[in-house]
Structure formats: structure tokens, C-alpha cells
Design a protein around this motif. Structure first.
Motif, PDB file in Angstrom:
ATOM      1  N   GLU A 195       0.857  -1.181   0.000  1.00 22.61           N
ATOM      2  CA  GLU A 195       0.000   0.000   0.000  1.00 22.61           C
ATOM      3  C   GLU A 195       0.890   1.226   0.000  1.00 22.61           C
ATOM      4  OE1 GLU A 195      -3.699   1.977   2.430  1.00 22.61           O
ATOM      5  OE2 GLU A 195      -2.812   0.138   3.120  1.00 22.61           O
ATOM      6  N   GLY A 200       8.364   9.890   5.755  1.00 20.29           N
ATOM      7  CA  GLY A 200       8.693  11.079   6.517  1.00 20.29           C
ATOM      8  C   GLY A 200       9.207  12.220   5.679  1.00 20.29           C
ATOM      9  N   ARG A 299      15.992  -7.717   9.294  1.00 20.16           N
ATOM     10  CA  ARG A 299      15.222  -6.681   9.973  1.00 20.16           C
ATOM     11  C   ARG A 299      13.976  -7.310  10.597  1.00 20.16           C
ATOM     12  NH1 ARG A 299      14.430  -3.024   5.024  1.00 20.16           N
ATOM     13  NH2 ARG A 299      14.180  -5.127   4.209  1.00 20.16           N
ATOM     14  N   LYS A 300      13.801  -7.031  11.875  1.00 18.43           N
ATOM     15  CA  LYS A 300      12.743  -7.710  12.628  1.00 18.43           C
ATOM     16  C   LYS A 300      11.357  -7.465  12.038  1.00 18.43           C
ATOM     17  CE  LYS A 300      15.338  -6.905  16.875  1.00 18.43           C
ATOM     18  NZ  LYS A 300      15.419  -6.012  18.046  1.00 18.43           N
ATOM     19  N   PHE A 362       8.784  16.715  -6.906  1.00 21.67           N
ATOM     20  CA  PHE A 362       7.652  16.636  -5.980  1.00 21.67           C
ATOM     21  C   PHE A 362       6.328  16.835  -6.719  1.00 21.67           C
ATOM     22  CE2 PHE A 362       4.920  18.890  -2.804  1.00 21.67           C
ATOM     23  CZ  PHE A 362       4.769  17.839  -1.924  1.00 21.67           C
TER      24      PHE A 362
ATOM     25  N   ASP B 131      -3.769   0.905   8.405  1.00 23.69           N
ATOM     26  CA  ASP B 131      -3.484   0.933   6.963  1.00 23.69           C
ATOM     27  C   ASP B 131      -3.909  -0.368   6.285  1.00 23.69           C
ATOM     28  OD1 ASP B 131      -2.395   3.450   7.175  1.00 23.69           O
ATOM     29  OD2 ASP B 131      -0.367   2.696   7.503  1.00 23.69           O
ATOM     30  N   SER B 132      -3.793  -1.461   7.032  1.00 23.17           N
ATOM     31  CA  SER B 132      -4.063  -2.768   6.423  1.00 23.17           C
ATOM     32  C   SER B 132      -5.531  -2.924   6.036  1.00 23.17           C
ATOM     33  CB  SER B 132      -3.662  -3.888   7.382  1.00 23.17           C
ATOM     34  OG  SER B 132      -4.371  -3.766   8.598  1.00 23.17           O
ATOM     35  N   HIS B 134      -7.022  -0.812   4.229  1.00 24.64           N
ATOM     36  CA  HIS B 134      -7.064  -0.276   2.860  1.00 24.64           C
ATOM     37  C   HIS B 134      -8.271   0.626   2.614  1.00 24.64           C
ATOM     38  CE1 HIS B 134      -3.745  -2.885   1.782  1.00 24.64           C
ATOM     39  NE2 HIS B 134      -4.394  -3.892   2.293  1.00 24.64           N
ATOM     40  N   ALA B 168      -5.338  12.925   1.163  1.00 22.70           N
ATOM     41  CA  ALA B 168      -4.408  13.702   0.345  1.00 22.70           C
ATOM     42  C   ALA B 168      -4.544  13.219  -1.086  1.00 22.70           C
ATOM     43  CB  ALA B 168      -2.982  13.519   0.834  1.00 22.70           C
ATOM     44  N   LYS B 207       7.404  21.072  -1.772  1.00 22.76           N
ATOM     45  CA  LYS B 207       7.526  19.959  -0.834  1.00 22.76           C
ATOM     46  C   LYS B 207       7.548  20.474   0.604  1.00 22.76           C
ATOM     47  CE  LYS B 207       9.950  15.552  -0.763  1.00 22.76           C
ATOM     48  NZ  LYS B 207      10.861  14.720  -1.528  1.00 22.76           N
ATOM     49  N   ASN B 242       6.815  21.987   6.023  1.00 28.25           N
ATOM     50  CA  ASN B 242       7.290  20.604   6.192  1.00 28.25           C
ATOM     51  C   ASN B 242       8.811  20.579   6.046  1.00 28.25           C
ATOM     52  OD1 ASN B 242       4.431  19.568   6.076  1.00 28.25           O
ATOM     53  ND2 ASN B 242       4.600  20.439   4.026  1.00 28.25           N
ATOM     54  N   SER B 244      11.059  19.208   7.957  1.00 34.76           N
ATOM     55  CA  SER B 244      11.738  17.975   8.359  1.00 34.76           C
ATOM     56  C   SER B 244      10.691  16.998   8.859  1.00 34.76           C
ATOM     57  CB  SER B 244      12.744  18.288   9.475  1.00 34.76           C
ATOM     58  OG  SER B 244      13.035  17.129  10.213  1.00 34.76           O
ATOM     59  N   PRO B 245      10.936  15.689   8.683  1.00 32.07           N
ATOM     60  CA  PRO B 245       9.991  14.729   9.231  1.00 32.07           C
ATOM     61  C   PRO B 245       9.849  14.850  10.744  1.00 32.07           C
ATOM     62  CG  PRO B 245      11.529  13.662   7.743  1.00 32.07           C
ATOM     63  CD  PRO B 245      12.024  15.055   7.945  1.00 32.07           C
ATOM     64  N   LYS B 278      15.743   1.452  21.991  1.00 28.05           N
ATOM     65  CA  LYS B 278      16.930   1.142  21.213  1.00 28.05           C
ATOM     66  C   LYS B 278      16.558   1.104  19.745  1.00 28.05           C
ATOM     67  CE  LYS B 278      20.715  -2.131  20.974  1.00 28.05           C
ATOM     68  NZ  LYS B 278      21.181  -3.471  21.355  1.00 28.05           N
ATOM     69  N   SER B 280      17.646   0.147  16.570  1.00 24.57           N
ATOM     70  CA  SER B 280      18.636  -0.637  15.847  1.00 24.57           C
ATOM     71  C   SER B 280      18.348  -0.579  14.360  1.00 24.57           C
ATOM     72  CB  SER B 280      18.587  -2.082  16.345  1.00 24.57           C
ATOM     73  OG  SER B 280      19.239  -2.933  15.447  1.00 24.57           O
ATOM     74  N   GLN B 281      19.397  -0.720  13.559  1.00 22.40           N
ATOM     75  CA  GLN B 281      19.208  -0.821  12.109  1.00 22.40           C
ATOM     76  C   GLN B 281      18.315  -1.998  11.752  1.00 22.40           C
ATOM     77  OE1 GLN B 281      23.316  -1.308  10.894  1.00 22.40           O
ATOM     78  NE2 GLN B 281      23.165   0.569   9.690  1.00 22.40           N
ATOM     79  N   THR B 282      18.317  -2.977  12.626  1.00 23.88           N
ATOM     80  CA  THR B 282      17.633  -4.216  12.273  1.00 23.88           C
ATOM     81  C   THR B 282      16.242  -4.320  12.883  1.00 23.88           C
ATOM     82  OG1 THR B 282      18.709  -5.334  14.113  1.00 23.88           O
ATOM     83  CG2 THR B 282      19.789  -5.460  11.977  1.00 23.88           C
ATOM     84  N   ASP B 283      15.770  -3.241  13.502  1.00 29.19           N
ATOM     85  CA  ASP B 283      14.408  -3.278  14.059  1.00 29.19           C
ATOM     86  C   ASP B 283      13.386  -3.351  12.929  1.00 29.19           C
ATOM     87  OD1 ASP B 283      14.988  -3.363  16.684  1.00 29.19           O
ATOM     88  OD2 ASP B 283      14.905  -1.194  16.976  1.00 29.19           O
TER      89      ASP B 283
END
Lengths: 473, 283
Positions: A195, A200, A299-300, A362, B131-132, B134, B168, B207, B242, B244-245, B278, B280-283
Motif C-alpha cells: 500500500e 517522513g 530486519r525484525k 515533488f 493501513d491494512s 485499505h 491527500a 515539498k 514541512n 523535516s519529518p 533502542k 537498531s538498524q535491524t528493528d
């Protein structure tokens, strides 16, 4: 002679449908049904001899877990499609019948094929209308791990084109197959039920509900059954429409021997793999740690959506173990040649540089960004002219905030400059990930005449203009 | 006032342009000829909600700064006049799950003769359609309950339920908040349920820079609306930056054309997302 050989070979490579002039991607979708409908009809198919292989494109319900099924489109009622194992240099015919409601075609990714059979409408391969049929005849080369997949426009419909199950393994065996393994597995990584969501930074990208290996979520499909002491060869394909994936096999390491099907000059042991969309990795794993393990997304949050498969040693059972890595690690450069070649193949001729800047335009927080190459968005692009036999250096500059897995059709390129490794040799690929705010240089020799498509393999980027067509002079 | 009206009219909202001219002209007339505000106002948080919720493991800290250059000048029923009041509201919103959050408010007011005063606190849980599912539009539902001191609001305990729908489309953004309010303690406790909608239309010029209109109203009791004279009606010309996020910036200037509304209000929202745990990159 070097210029005649591919041309002569191309003459024998055909797809039995009318060629079309190259228009826009969208207009081709519309016009394709008219043009192809008059050319690719069941009648000529009946008169052909039996093909070596056949692919049936049709709607399919894929059971990815005990609780979830995906309604998609697939080849021959399976995801991934059947493994096509071809012999390098041996002509092959493949019949494709389209039972879906959309126009389709099949792209033979990574092969040196003429444009009318390569499987990209922008190059001139004809579309197959719904209910239509096409016969692809070609001589497969080069050898290595390739793949085949749809190559159509999806736009906002995340249930079309590469978002579907239309992908399969294509193995081109060379005459000298090393065979230094006991067992091989083909694995396809894919994401489902995407979807479009705003990110961000204001751009939009798909987020997925499910992720699978060979169409199954972790724990649902059959495990990879191995025996202690074996050397297994993994052929891993990322067939995802848009997502990069990192893989690890708990308790084991991968010896990467080929990238995109091409042997690397400096095979390395690594603890994890990264595959951008359309990339392939061939890796050997020494099965020296008996147990039941997870081969899964690092990635978890992605593994939680299903991307994983159990690796089970003989006479071992129990819950599959997973040890969570803490960092993502990948670097193309580690597989590069340690010394530069003594003489470059194009030493006699200077390399022509061609800078390509990837930027987004954009279009509102409620719309995907448009993508440009050198300020131009497909189809309003200029087509660079290539000289046959000339070596080119493509300088990819990506000041955007998105990564781009860029793909050059019908050719293989050599990585020549990577972030942190400005002088790289020996890695041959057909897709390279150009990370955000990075610069990558590749070189290729223009030795396969005909329109040659270059694009980002991230489907939504390609659909939003990230595409360019090289022409040969 | 006329300058302000002209400024509104110059907004290119295409299909709405002609109607907007008429509406704004009428609003200006109301503003010029209205004299008395009959109901106390709560200009502490002036915001049309979008349907998104704060992600889990993150906190949104917002400061709402609202100044009333031209508001109610009389003490009515023991409630301080709003004219030249400066309202500072601290809003903390914590994400609970991918589809729920809870917000806390601390309302303050500063005014000559009264100094800086604590006004009250609210709590606001909110859920949204995941979101799921739809859905073609973003949908969420917030419920806000809280206390405010009587010198600033005769109704000291109030409850609000606010459906939120947004969408949007390209460069356009639309949001509606048809909120329902109920007084739990105060003069309006027997009034029943009041209708206080908000709406927003925005356009992405770039933007970074978006501009648009926000509409706020209090029509009074459901089924027995006040006369237009006594309704609260406000329209703000706003811009969202907008940059910055992590940051949220919204500024605007609004007019209240009815007697029951503060005539001029300037508002600003400055917000920042903070994440913890924490990462982590892997989260």
C-alpha cells in the motif's frame, strides 16, 4: 568480427509477434493491445512445433500461510514460476500464453538478447494481449543465474506487474559447470499486499503486509533439508517490486561466489546478504552446525511479516533458532579484484563518460514523486547514442533521498567506482544499488546493438519516469 | 479587516474561488457589524486533526501559541475577556500502537492584569483505522475529556468526541473533524450534545510549503443550533512548513465574523517528534 557475432546471433532470436515503434510506456499499454492483438493470436501458435518450455500467465491464489492467501497472477500456477534450466548457446523456444486480463510480456533478465525478444515493450518487444500467445525463440547467454519476470506498467495498482507472482528462476548452465556443491536451492524473496504510504520525507513508497521466500511465510513452507558436512549452493533472487532485503542464516556464513549470476573475482565469507530488487546472489554454505535454523530477513519488522525459511539438518527437529544480528552489513567492494587487471579490454579506445543524475520531482504529499534522469522523465527523455564496440562509463549520481537499484538491459556492466572504493575492478552485474546521496560508476561495452533500456528496478520509480532508452548509432 | 479579506480571496482554490468570495464577503460583514460575544471561547488548541496517529515508541511535543488581538472585551459571567489573551498550550502525544495514541494537554493563559495562569488539563486517547484495512480515506476517532478553570471557561468539565477523516490527493489535502461536545459540569450541562466541526483544505505549493484554509465552528446544541449571530465561526489562513519529518510547523491568522467569536486570532504550532528505545538498524 566481434560486431558481427551478436548481430548474427540476434537474427536467429525472435519473438513471433509484430514489433511496434517505441512510444510512451502508457500509450504502448493502450496501443499494444491493438497492435499485438492482430499479430499474437492463437492461430500461428497452433501451427508451431512444440516449444521447449511453456509458460501460462493466469490468475492464481497463493497460499502463503495457513491463514492467508494472496490473489495474484503467476506462471504455471506456482510462485515462483518454474525453474527454466537452459544451456548456454543452445537455442530455445518458450511459448507464453496470457490468460490474465492484462497485456503481458516476459523479460529475460540478464541475458544478451535482441530487443525484440528481450521482453521490454520500450525496446520493441510486442505485448501479449489477454488471451494471446507468443513464442520466444532465442539463444541464451551468458551463463549464470538469471531470472524472468513481467515488465509492464503498474502505476497505482499494486496488484499488477512485478507486484504479482510473475517471476521465475532462469539458470543458464555453461559447458563447464563447476559443480562444487552437494545440493542447490533456488530462493525468491518477495513482498505482497503493498500500500502506498507517505514517508517522513514527503515521498510515497509501498509498505507491505506480507513477505515470503518462495511464496511461503516463515514456518509454513517446506524447510530446506540438509545434511551435516554438505556444501549447499543457494541461488537467491530478490523479486520484490520495490524492497531491498537482508538475509542471514543463524549459525552459518555465506561464501558469496557470484553476483547477478556472474562469478566474483574475490569470493568472501559474509554473515549476511543484501539484495536490492532484481539482484541475485549465489552463495555456498558449509553445513557444519547441525540443528534447525532460520534463514530469514535480518530486519525484525520484515521477518515479522513472514520473510524466512527453516533450514533443517537431517535427524534434527524442534523450533527453528534465530539469532538477531544488530547491524546491517553489506558492501559490494569486498568482492572486487584485489589487483587491477594488467590491461583493460578497451585500452585501445578511451572510455566515454556519461553522467546520469537521479532526482525526484515533488508532485504533492498525496502523490508519488516523479523521477528524472538528467532532469528528464520518461517518456520525455533524450536517447543517448551508443557506438558499437565502444566502452562507456556511466556515472550514477544520486542526490535524492531514495536508493535506486538501476538495471541495464541486454548488457552486463562492471562496477568501477563505489562509495569508499573509487577504483573497483572485476565485479560484473546487471543491477546495482545506488544508495541515496551516493555516486557509483559502472562501465560496459556496447556490444549488443539495438534499443537498450535503462531504468530503476523499483517498480514505482520506473512507473514514475525513471527510465531511459539507449540507441545504437 | 478588509485587507485580510482581500488576502483570503487571492488564494487560488479554483473551483471554490467564486463561492469563497461570497462567503468571505458575508463573513466580513458579520465581523464589522457584530458587537457582542455571547459564549466563552476555548482558543487553546486551534488545529484540524489529520487521521494519522503518532507511531509507537515516539512522543510528539507541541506548543500551541494563540494570541487574540481582537476578542471579547467584557467580563461575562465571571469569565475573563479573551481580548489580548496569550494562550500557550503544551500538548504531549504518545504513540501506543501503530493505530492508537494518547495525548495530554496543559493549558495556560497570559494577560495583563492576570499574569500567567494555569487554565486546565485534558487527556485525549485516539484510535485510527489501520493501513491494512485499505480504506480510501484516513479515519480516526478521538475522545477528549478534561478540566478548565471557571475564570476561563464556565463549563469546567467537558468531553468531546471527534471523528476525523482526511485525504491527500496529489497536492491537495482535505480533512474534516465533525466534533461533538458535551459539558459534564457547568452552565451548559443540560444543553446536551453540541456540534463543533472543523475542516481544512490545503495545497502543497512545494515539498516544504503548504497553504490553505482551516474552518472552526460551534453551532450549539444538536437539533437546536444557535442563530448564526450566536454561533462561533472562524476561518484561518494557514501555512504548514514541512521542513523535516521531525518537525511540525503551522502558523495562521483567523477571523471570527460572528458576534460570538473572537474577531482576530493569530495562531502558531511548533511540534517535534522524539523517538526512544533502542533504535537498531535491524528493528
Amino acid at each position: 568480427m566481434a560486431q558481427k557475432t551478436p548481430a548474427a546471433k540476434f537474427a536467429a532470436d525472435t519473438v513471433r509477434c509484430y514489433r511496434q515503434s517505441v512510444l510512451t510506456r502508457r500509450s504502448l499499454l493502450k496501443l499494444g493491445s491493438l497492435a499485438a492483438a492482430s499479430a499474437v493470436v492463437p492461430r500461428p501458435a497452433r501451427s508451431l512445433d512444440k516449444a521447449d518450455y511453456s509458460l501460462e500467465i493466469a490468475p492464481y491464489t497463493l497460499e502463503i500461510s495457513a491463514r492467508h492467501s494472496i490473489k495474484t497472477t503467476a506462471y504455471n500456477g506456482q510462485v515462483p514460476g518454474p525453474l527454466l534450466r537452459l544451456r548456454e548457446g543452445k537455442p530455445v523456444t518458450i511459448d507464453v500464453t496470457n490468460h490474465s486480463e492484462n497485456e503481458e510480456l516476459v523479460h529475460w533478465h540478464g541475458l544478451f538478447l535482441p530487443p525484440n525478444v528481450d521482453g521490454a515493450m520500450e525496446e520493441g518487444t510486442a505485448m501479449i494481449p489477454p488471451g494471446g500467445h507468443a513464442r520466444y525463440t532465442f539463444t541464451p547467454a551468458p551463463s549464470g543465474f538469471r531470472w524472468y519476470h513481467t515488465h509492464t506498467f503498474a502505476g497505482e495498482d499494486l496488484k499488477k506487474s512485478t507486484y504479482t507472482g510473475q517471476h521465475g528462476f532462469l539458470m543458464i548452465d555453461s559447458a563447464a559447470n563447476p559443480g562444487q556443491y552437494d545440493q542447490e536451492f533456488f530462493l525468491a524473496l518477495h513482498d505482497w499486499e503493498g500500500e502506498m504510504t507517505g514517508s517522513g520525507d514527503g515521498s510515497m513508497n509501498p509498505e507491505y503486509r506480507f513477505a515470503t521466500i518462495n511464496g511461503k511465510t516463515l514456518g509454513f513452507g517446506e524447510p530446506l533439508r540438509v545434511q551435516a558436512g554438505q556444501r549447499i549452493l543457494l541461488h537467491i533472487l530478490n523479486s520484490s517490486a520495490t524492497e531491498q532485503h537482508w538475509l542471514a542464516l543463524t549459525g552459518h556464513q555465506f561464501r558469496v561466489i557470484a553476483l547477478d549470476g556472474n562469478p566474483v573475482p574475490n569470493p568472501q565469507l559474509v554473515s549476511m546478504l543484501r539484495l536490492a530488487p532484481a539482484e541475485r546472489i549465489c552463495a555456498v554454505v558449509e553445513m557444519n552446525n547441525p540443528g534447525v535454523w532460520v534463514l530469514g530477513e535480518v530486519r525484525k519488522h520484515v521477518q515479522a511479516t513472514g520473510m524466512g525459511i527453516v533450514v533443517e539438518y537431517a535427524n534434527r527437529n524442534g523450533k527453528a533458532a534465530w539469532q538477531q544480528p544488530e547491524k546491517l552489513m553489506w558492501n559490494y567492494g569486498q568482492f572486487a579484484a584485489t589487483t587491477a587487471p594488467s590491461a583493460a579490454p578497451s585500452a585501445a579506445k578511451p572510455v566515454i563518460e556519461f553522467p546520469m543524475v537521479f532526482e525526484s520531482r515533488f508532485a504533492g504529499h498525496g502523490a508519488p514523486d516523479h523521477w528524472t534522469i538528467n532532469g528528464k522523465s520518461w517518456p520525455n527523455v533524450e536517447s543517448p547514442l551508443l557506438q558499437t564496440g565502444q566502452r562507456y562509463r556511466l556515472i550514477f549520481k544520486n542526490p535524492s533521498t531514495d536508493d535506486h537499484p538501476v538495471h541495464l538491459h541486454r548488457h552486463t556492466f562492471e562496477l568501477r567506482s563505489l562509495p569508499g572504493k573509487p577504483n573497483t575492478h572485476g565485479i560484473l552485474k546487471d543491477v546495482v544499488l545506488v544508495e541515496a546521496n551516493a555516486e557509483v560508476h559502472v562501465e560496459f561495452t556496447a556490444d549488443h546493438p539495438g534499443p537498450t533500456l535503462f531504468h530503476c528496478h523499483q517498480q514505482n520509480h520506473m512507473d514514475e519516469g525513471f527510465m531511459l532508452l539507449f540507441h545504437y548509432a | 479587516m478588509k485587507v485580510s479579506c482581500c488576502f483570503f480571496i487571492t488564494l487560488d482554490v479554483s473551483n471554490f474561488k467564486v463561492n469563497m468570495r461570497r462567503i468571505l464577503f458575508l463573513l466580513c460583514l458579520f465581523t464589522l457589524f457584530s458587537e457582542h460575544a455571547l459564549h466563552a471561547q476555548g482558543n487553546y488548541e486551534i488545529q484540524v486533526y489529520g487521521a494519522d496517529t503518532e507511531p509507537p515508541k515516539s512522543l510528539m511535543v507541541e506548543i500551541h501559541s494563540n494570541f487574540t488581538p481582537d476578542g471579547q472585551k467584557k467580563l461575562i459571567g465571571g469569565v475573563y475577556p479573551t481580548n489580548h489573551q496569550e494562550h500557550e498550550t503544551l500538548e504531549l502525544t504518545e504513540g501506543l500502537t501503530s493505530w492508537s495514541e494518547v495525548g495530554f494537554y496543559v493549558f495556560t493563559s497570559e494577560q495583563d492584569g492576570h499574569g500567567v495562569q494555569w487554565v486546565g488539563d485534558h487527556i485525549r486517547p485516539r484510535i485510527r483505522v489501520p493501513d491494512s484495512w485499505h480504506w480510501p480515506v484516513g479515519v480516526s476517532l478521538s475522545s477528549e475529556i478534561g478540566y478548565q478553570r471557571a475564570p476561563y471557561s464556565p463549563d469546567t468539565w467537558t468531553w468531546e468526541i471527534r471523528p476525523i477523516v482526511d485525504k491527500a490527493v496529489g497536492r491537495w489535502y482535505f480533512a474534516v473533524n465533525p466534533a461533538l461536545e458535551r459539558t459534564l459540569h457547568g452552565p451548559d450541562v443540560k444543553q446536551g450534545i453540541g456540534f463543533a466541526p472543523g475542516a481544512k483544505i490545503g495545497y502543497d505549493f512545494t515539498k516544504v510549503v503548504s497553504g490553505g484554509l482551516e474552518y472552526y465552528a460551534d453551532y450549539g446544541r444538536l437539533g437546536d443550533f444557535y442563530s448564526l449571530h450566536d454561533q462561533q465561526q472562524q476561518i484561518f489562513l494557514v501555512t504548514d512548513l514541512n521542513v523535516s519529518p521531525k518537525w511540525e510547523i503551522n502558523v495562521g491568522v483567523g477571523i471570527g465574523p460572528t458576534a460570538a467569536t473572537d474577531h482576530w486570532i493569530v495562531k502558531g504550532i511548533l511540534g517535534r517528534h522524539f523517538s526512544w528505545g533502542k533504535q537498531s538498524q535491524t528493528d
